[in-house]
Design an enzyme around this catalytic site. Structure first.
Site, mmCIF file in Angstrom:
data_model
loop_
_atom_site.group_PDB
_atom_site.id
_atom_site.type_symbol
_atom_site.label_atom_id
_atom_site.label_comp_id
_atom_site.label_asym_id
_atom_site.label_seq_id
_atom_site.Cartn_x
_atom_site.Cartn_y
_atom_site.Cartn_z
ATOM 1 N N ARG A 218 -89.440 17.784 23.723
ATOM 2 C CA ARG A 218 -89.705 17.851 22.279
ATOM 3 C C ARG A 218 -90.365 19.192 21.983
ATOM 4 O O ARG A 218 -91.391 19.522 22.608
ATOM 5 C CB ARG A 218 -90.665 16.738 21.838
ATOM 6 C CG ARG A 218 -90.277 15.336 22.281
ATOM 7 C CD ARG A 218 -89.485 14.591 21.229
ATOM 8 N NE ARG A 218 -88.943 13.356 21.785
ATOM 9 C CZ ARG A 218 -89.248 12.124 21.372
ATOM 10 N NH1 ARG A 218 -90.093 11.976 20.366
ATOM 11 N NH2 ARG A 218 -88.693 11.078 21.925
ATOM 12 N N GLU A 220 -92.631 20.396 20.300
ATOM 13 C CA GLU A 220 -93.788 19.990 19.504
ATOM 14 C C GLU A 220 -94.551 21.215 19.008
ATOM 15 O O GLU A 220 -95.071 21.982 19.801
ATOM 16 C CB GLU A 220 -94.740 19.126 20.343
ATOM 17 C CG GLU A 220 -94.198 17.781 20.739
ATOM 18 C CD GLU A 220 -94.079 16.819 19.576
ATOM 19 O OE1 GLU A 220 -94.553 17.147 18.465
ATOM 20 O OE2 GLU A 220 -93.488 15.741 19.785
ATOM 21 N N ARG A 226 -102.254 14.528 22.873
ATOM 22 C CA ARG A 226 -101.297 13.511 23.323
ATOM 23 C C ARG A 226 -99.841 13.951 23.235
ATOM 24 O O ARG A 226 -98.933 13.153 23.455
ATOM 25 C CB ARG A 226 -101.516 12.206 22.547
ATOM 26 C CG ARG A 226 -101.314 12.334 21.061
ATOM 27 C CD ARG A 226 -101.689 11.024 20.366
ATOM 28 N NE ARG A 226 -101.195 10.979 19.016
ATOM 29 C CZ ARG A 226 -101.766 11.586 17.984
ATOM 30 N NH1 ARG A 226 -102.864 12.301 18.163
ATOM 31 N NH2 ARG A 226 -101.254 11.482 16.782
ATOM 32 N N HIS A 227 -99.599 15.214 22.848
ATOM 33 C CA HIS A 227 -98.224 15.724 22.770
ATOM 34 C C HIS A 227 -98.018 16.891 23.729
ATOM 35 O O HIS A 227 -98.854 17.791 23.804
ATOM 36 C CB HIS A 227 -97.919 16.250 21.362
ATOM 37 C CG HIS A 227 -97.798 15.157 20.346
ATOM 38 N ND1 HIS A 227 -98.832 14.813 19.522
ATOM 39 C CD2 HIS A 227 -96.764 14.352 20.039
ATOM 40 C CE1 HIS A 227 -98.437 13.821 18.729
ATOM 41 N NE2 HIS A 227 -97.193 13.521 19.024
ATOM 42 N N GLU A 359 -100.535 5.701 20.521
ATOM 43 C CA GLU A 359 -99.204 5.079 20.565
ATOM 44 C C GLU A 359 -98.623 5.297 21.956
ATOM 45 O O GLU A 359 -98.518 6.427 22.421
ATOM 46 C CB GLU A 359 -98.289 5.729 19.517
ATOM 47 C CG GLU A 359 -96.881 5.161 19.558
ATOM 48 C CD GLU A 359 -95.860 6.077 18.888
ATOM 49 O OE1 GLU A 359 -96.078 6.506 17.743
ATOM 50 O OE2 GLU A 359 -94.831 6.370 19.555
ATOM 51 N N SER A 362 -92.408 3.007 21.557
ATOM 52 C CA SER A 362 -91.808 2.463 20.347
ATOM 53 C C SER A 362 -90.424 1.952 20.666
ATOM 54 O O SER A 362 -89.784 2.369 21.639
ATOM 55 C CB SER A 362 -91.805 3.473 19.202
ATOM 56 O OG SER A 362 -91.209 4.653 19.612
ATOM 57 N N ARG A 410 -98.720 8.896 28.643
ATOM 58 C CA ARG A 410 -99.714 8.254 27.770
ATOM 59 C C ARG A 410 -100.258 6.993 28.421
ATOM 60 O O ARG A 410 -101.452 6.694 28.324
ATOM 61 C CB ARG A 410 -99.090 7.951 26.415
ATOM 62 C CG ARG A 410 -98.767 9.229 25.662
ATOM 63 C CD ARG A 410 -98.802 9.008 24.191
ATOM 64 N NE ARG A 410 -98.363 10.205 23.493
ATOM 65 C CZ ARG A 410 -97.925 10.206 22.253
ATOM 66 N NH1 ARG A 410 -97.859 9.084 21.567
ATOM 67 N NH2 ARG A 410 -97.556 11.338 21.682
HETATM 68 P P1 AMO Z 1 -90.500 7.937 20.365
HETATM 69 O O1 AMO Z 1 -90.072 9.216 19.769
HETATM 70 O O2 AMO Z 1 -91.541 7.152 19.627
HETATM 71 O O3 AMO Z 1 -89.257 6.944 20.519
HETATM 72 O O4 AMO Z 1 -90.994 8.184 21.843
HETATM 73 C C1 AMO Z 1 -91.333 7.095 22.702
HETATM 74 C C2 AMO Z 1 -92.664 7.353 23.386
HETATM 75 O O5 AMO Z 1 -92.592 8.543 24.137
HETATM 76 C C3 AMO Z 1 -93.848 9.185 24.125
HETATM 77 N N1 AMO Z 1 -93.719 10.540 23.550
HETATM 78 C C4 AMO Z 1 -94.411 11.627 23.951
HETATM 79 N N2 AMO Z 1 -95.341 11.797 24.904
HETATM 80 C C5 AMO Z 1 -95.865 13.015 25.057
HETATM 81 N N3 AMO Z 1 -95.506 14.105 24.336
HETATM 82 C C6 AMO Z 1 -94.576 13.993 23.372
HETATM 83 N N4 AMO Z 1 -94.225 15.073 22.677
HETATM 84 C C7 AMO Z 1 -93.983 12.709 23.142
HETATM 85 N N5 AMO Z 1 -93.044 12.241 22.285
HETATM 86 C C8 AMO Z 1 -92.907 10.936 22.553
HETATM 87 C C9 AMO Z 1 -94.782 8.347 23.289
HETATM 88 C C10 AMO Z 1 -93.821 7.558 22.437
HETATM 89 O O6 AMO Z 1 -94.377 6.321 22.016
HETATM 90 N N6 AMO Z 1 -85.787 6.574 21.458
HETATM 91 C C11 AMO Z 1 -87.073 6.096 21.013
HETATM 92 C C12 AMO Z 1 -87.558 4.928 21.830
HETATM 93 C C13 AMO Z 1 -86.724 3.683 21.633
HETATM 94 O O7 AMO Z 1 -86.645 3.209 20.488
HETATM 95 O O8 AMO Z 1 -86.181 3.189 22.629
HETATM 96 C C14 AMO Z 1 -88.073 7.252 21.093
HETATM 97 O O9 AMO Z 1 -87.839 8.287 21.672
HETATM 98 O O10 AMO Z 1 -95.511 7.502 24.153
#
Ligand code: AMO
Length: 436
Positions: A218, A220, A226-227, A359, A362, A410
């Site tokens: 990502r 970000e 947390r990202h 979080e 999801s 996380r």
């Molecule tokens: P989502 O975008 O909420 O859902 O991502 C799922 C989980 O991945 C983790 N996460 C991250 N951890 C660290 N850095 C980041 N930049 C980051 N982005 C996400 C989080 C988050 O809750 N496809 C859907 C999931 C699904 O519906 O199956 C998805 O990607 O813990």
């Protein structure tokens, strides 16, 4: 001809009072060394832990003595000696060294103190990550990580999931275009996958239950604790289940992981000073609307349909300390593939798994009807043309299905009680860090 490496008879952790008087051959790094007149005290560290070695200088040949004079931190050594119970030593035991060989010398001075006695900020620690990881507290995190991954795989197998590997190089975004990394792909462009979303959904038409554990990307912009730009996602997708079915799988997985970590990583939890309790099932479930009301009670207004910001999550996390689910988010706040509720399409069959304010995962029920999926793509301003390949799969027999993505790092933050995700990633990547 190259000499074969010396043989180790015991790991540091195996040097215990029970093997008093045994001869041992140890390999490892000098964690600390002190010179007390006629005796050298060495804390010898290997992957298992640290043990004390004492060497009486009078017992050594002059040649070894000279080499030993400037023995320093992080030198790699081979020690042969005898285990002796020693009430004054850590763990009540030491190795009386008779032979010591320096296999590799570290530079002097080292840029970073592995023992942690000279405190360093996280940025410095990450700059010297390989040294930083030699500190027992820091490598304990990654031994726990190892157990978490093994426990997850074990759990999925017990529940009839098949491990799959989907592409990291993809043609279309699934989780929103903004956080997408573009890569040059021969003469055209491609993107780094943000999640295995569409592939895992397609694969339920073959394997019914699939899981994947792997890195996703990502771009970000926001620099938070947390990202990161590269994270590990634990994903599942299952046919013939809806959100409730996969929420149950998720909470059971979390409990299974806790159990395994408590069983297998007692020492590491102690080093990290973490008292890990096995959470109780089922985890509490609250609807998005209930959470809005709770926020209102705290004097925090949030317009219906908006996602929770950090300030909202902090407030909710004050009250909800452990694991809990938030369900039924507004459809417009969720990605296009999430199923809207039949009786109220404004609300979706979605959920997040939270730990306090964080979080962790999801997921939700997915749309399994092609027409509805096309409608949702359009509503979210996406070009149906780019999803043609995916949409075709819906013509080949698509069962109702659901799934989730769990952020591995996380979860590790929770298990190791760390408040910055970078602490639980060996070599973290974010906007400001690409090396080491
Ligand atoms: P989502 O975008 O909420 O859902 O991502 C799922 C989980 O991945 C983790 N996460 C991250 N951890 C660290 N850095 C980041 N930049 C980051 N982005 C996400 C989080 C988050 O809750 N496809 C859907 C999931 C699904 O519906 O199956 C998805 O990607 O813990």
């Amino acid at each position: 001809m190259r000499r074969s490496p010396p043989r180790r008879s015991h790991y540091a952790i195996e040097v215990r009072p029970e093997i008093d008087n045994s001869r041992v051959s140890l390999l490892g790094w000098v964690h600390e060394v002190r010179d007390l007149g006629g005796i050298k005290f060495i804390l010898l560290r290997d992957v298992s832990g640290i043990c004390q070695v004492t060497i009486k200088k009078e017992n050594l040949p002059t040649e070894t003595l000279q080499r030993l004079e400037d023995l320093g931190a992080e030198d790699v050594v081979h020690v042969e000696g005898t285990v002796k119970n020693q009430p004054k030593a850590r763990l009540g035991v030491e190795v009386v060294g008779e032979k010591i060989e320096i296999l590799s010398r570290a530079s002097r001075p080292l840029p970073y103190d592995v023992t942690g006695k000279v405190p360093a900020g996280l940025d410095t620690r990450l700059d010297y990550r390989v040294l930083d990881l030699r500190n027992p507290e820091n490598n304990a995190i990654f031994k726990i990580a190892d157990t978490v991954l093994a426990a997850a795989r074990e759990f999925f197998r017990m529940n009839n999931f098949i491990e799959v590997r989907t592409p990291r190089i993809i043609a279309t975004a699934t989780e929103g275009g903004a956080a997408l990394f573009e890569v040059k792909y021969f003469d055209s462009k491609a993107y780094l996958a943000q999640s295995p979303q569409l592939y895992k959904e397609e694969l339920v038409t073959v394997f019914e239950r699939v899981f994947e554990i792997g890195p996703f990307f990502r771009a970000e912009e926001s620099h938070t604790r947390r990202h990161v730009s590269e994270f590990t996602s634990i994903d599942i997708e299952a046919a013939f289940l809806d959100l409730y079915g996969v929420m149950e799988i998720l909470e059971k997985l979390i409990v299974h992981i806790h159990k395994r970590v408590v069983e297998e990583r007692k020492k590491e939890l102690e080093i990290l000073n973490v008292d890990l309790n096995i959470p109780e099932l089922p985890f509490p479930r609250y609807a998005y609307d209930d959470m809005l009301k709770e926020l209102e009670n705290y004097g925090m207004e949030l317009a219906w349909g908006e996602d929770f910001g950090t300030e909202h999550l902090r407030i909710l996390g004050e009250k909800h300390r452990g694991y809990y689910f938030i369900t039924h988010f507004p459809t417009k706040s969720k990605p296009f593939y999430i199923q809207p509720c039949e009786d109220n399409p404004e609300i979706s069959e979605s959920f997040d798994l939270m730990y306090s304010w964080l979080e962790l995962a999801s997921g939700g029920t997915r749309i399994s009807d092609r027409k509805l999926l096309e409608k949702r793509l359009l509503e979210q301003g996406l070009n149906v043309k780019y999803f043609e390949h995916h949409l075709k799969v819906y013509d080949y027999g698509m069962p109702i299905h659901a799934g989730w993505g769990l952020g591995f790092e996380r979860l590790l933050m929770v298990l190791t009680n760390k408040n910055n995700i970078r602490e639980v990633i060996l070599f973290p990547r974010d906007k400001f860090r690409l090396v080491p």
